[in-house]
Design a protein around this motif. Structure first.
Motif: not given
Length: 123
Positions: A16-29
């Motif tokens: 689940x820790x990869x959810x934060x990375x997912x959010x970061x990538x998609x919020x900062x496109x």
């Protein structure tokens, strides 16, 4: 949709820790240039209309709202001329863009290129 799918629980990451990375990538496109000025690679499938003086029509129209931007996108040169003649007339002259696709982008094409794409035969 991709962000909300994870946040709603429809899509789960393990661990689940990869959810934060997912959010970061998609919020900062950010925009990413997919081309490079290299002499090797998959050439960008864009052909520019060449004016009588040898300059490119697309240079004059870059960023404008005109319907005729001064270039065509096509799979090959024959298709590019076919499309360009519809808009610019039968005597149109074209020059393919010199840039190649970025190596990361290009690497995604490797499986297709090695398996014969865009040919449709079974060889």
């Amino acid at each position: 949709k991709a962000l909300s799918a994870v946040r709603s629980g429809d899509v789960k990451f393990v661990p689940p820790r990869f959810e934060r990375m997912w959010d970061y990538w998609l919020e900062d496109i950010r925009d990413w240039c997919i081309s490079r000025q290299l002499w090797w690679g998959h050439r960008i499938p864009v052909w520019h209309v060449v004016k009588d003086d040898g300059s490119l029509l697309s240079d004059d129209r870059m960023g404008t709202e005109e319907q005729q931007q001064g270039y065509v996108v096509a799979r090959n040169e024959d298709e590019a001329y076919e499309e360009a003649r519809k808009v610019y007339g039968k005597d149109v002259q074209l020059k393919q863009d010199n840039d190649v696709l970025d190596t990361w982008f290009s690497s995604g094409l490797w499986p297709f290129a090695t398996m014969g794409w865009p040919n449709t035969d079974t060889d």
